[in-house]
Design an enzyme around this catalytic site. Structure first.
Site, PDB file in Angstrom:
ATOM      1  N   HIS A 110       0.831  -1.200   0.000  1.00 25.35           N
ATOM      2  CA  HIS A 110       0.000   0.000   0.000  1.00 25.35           C
ATOM      3  C   HIS A 110       0.865   1.249   0.000  1.00 25.35           C
ATOM      4  O   HIS A 110       2.061   1.205   0.290  1.00 25.35           O
ATOM      5  CB  HIS A 110      -0.927   0.023   1.215  1.00 25.35           C
ATOM      6  N   ASP A 112       0.656   4.970   1.902  1.00 26.60           N
ATOM      7  CA  ASP A 112      -0.072   5.551   3.029  1.00 26.60           C
ATOM      8  C   ASP A 112      -1.077   6.601   2.566  1.00 26.60           C
ATOM      9  O   ASP A 112      -0.760   7.488   1.771  1.00 26.60           O
ATOM     10  CB  ASP A 112       0.912   6.201   4.015  1.00 26.60           C
ATOM     11  N   HIS A 271       4.732   0.002   0.284  1.00 23.61           N
ATOM     12  CA  HIS A 271       5.484  -0.762   1.275  1.00 23.61           C
ATOM     13  C   HIS A 271       4.610  -1.853   1.883  1.00 23.61           C
ATOM     14  O   HIS A 271       3.380  -1.856   1.723  1.00 23.61           O
ATOM     15  CB  HIS A 271       6.062   0.153   2.365  1.00 23.61           C
ATOM     16  N   ARG A 286       4.944   7.015  13.738  1.00 22.63           N
ATOM     17  CA  ARG A 286       5.013   7.510  12.368  1.00 22.63           C
ATOM     18  C   ARG A 286       4.423   8.908  12.257  1.00 22.63           C
ATOM     19  O   ARG A 286       3.329   9.167  12.770  1.00 22.63           O
ATOM     20  CB  ARG A 286       4.245   6.586  11.422  1.00 22.63           C
TER      21      ARG A 286
END
Length: 295
Positions: A110, A112, A271, A286
């Site tokens: 995917h 983000d 990723h 994150r």
């Protein structure tokens, strides 16, 4: 200039070391202390390295959550994620990781927040607690994935648009009421199947199996015999495009250590977080930097 010459030129210009990890994606960045505010030359050199290598790895960066937020904000405005839990003092930091009873669920290719109308420019992820083994992350160069497509496929997907939706990945984490609220706040977003990177000019395959549900205008671009051909043809094409992220030649795989930071360009990568360590725990923080509308 070939790749080796370009890397050598980077090394001369940059106030830090750059060590490519694979020929197509990823670089280790050394001789830099991310606790310090980035001056303009360092910021510009890091941004150029990010665009070129797609994902940058920094080891042994023992930064505080406040320093993490300040570092990421140097590259742009930060988002607040609507679903993931946040750091209690810094809502821009999401807290990732399961526990000994619950597996993480990021093990799908995917990009983000591609479901936003304005998706992210990049993400900056720090490992707080690593499992004793396993828990690697894979990144994929989606510009390379596009470049590797056969010419007839490139012609077939030119002008197509994909619908990206929050709900397939996050709907199960919400209550029925939360789903209604977030459906109104984050309706499905339509982005080009092939986007152009705003800094490098590269063409990028911008379709991921984590959030793309269908093609918005497949029937307007593709000739078909009967309705069943239309639907199955669309699904076959999407599955083919999804699979491009799984090609090892487009990938880099990184083994985490505590205080490792990965900074990746969400515009040109996908990723996959490998979930092979359960019931051990991996905890991450994150920050995600807002980008621009894909074109």
């Amino acid at each position: 200039m070939n790749a080796r010459e370009q890397t050598a030129a980077e090394q001369i210009a940059a106030p830090f070391s750059i060590t490519p990890v694979t020929p197509v994606i990823g670089a280790e960045i050394g001789d830099i202390d991310l606790r310090e505010t980035l001056d303009d030359p360092t910021y510009q050199a890091l941004r150029q390295a990010l665009v070129r290598h797609k994902v940058l790895f920094f080891r042994d960066q023992d930064i505080t959550p406040a320093q993490h937020v300040a570092l990421a904000r140097r590259f742009g405005e930060l988002e607040v994620h609507p679903v993931f839990p946040h750091h209690p003092d810094h809502p821009e930091l999401v807290l990732l990781g399961g526990n000994k009873d619950t597996k993480g669920r990021e093990n799908i290719y995917h990009s983000d927040v591609s479901w936003r109308a304005v998706p992210s420019m990049g993400s900056m992820l720090r490992c707080v607690e690593c499992p004793p083994m396993g828990g690697d992350t894979i990144w994929v160069n989606m510009a390379q994935a596009y470049a590797g497509l056969p010419d007839d496929v490139k012609a077939r997907i030119e002008g197509l648009e994909a619908v990206h939706d929050l709900m397939p990945g996050f709907g199960a984490r919400m209550s029925a009421e939360e789903r209604l609220v977030n459906r109104e706040k984050f309706p499905p977003a339509t982005h080009p199947v092939v986007r152009t990177h705003p800094e490098s000019g590269e063409k990028i395959l911008y379709v991921n199996e984590g959030f793309v549900t269908h093609l918005a205008n497949y029937g307007a671009h593709i000739q078909y015999r009967v309705g069943a051909d239309f639907r199955l043809g669309e699904l076959d094409l999407l599955q083919y495009l999804y699979r491009q992220a799984t090609v090892p030649e487009y990938q880099v795989r990184m083994k985490w250590r505590p205080n490792t930071i990965a900074f990746w360009d969400n515009r040109s990568t996908q990723h996959y977080a490998v979930q092979d360590y359960f019931p051990a725990v991996r905890r991450m923080m994150r920050a995600t930097i807002i980008g621009e509308r894909p074109v």
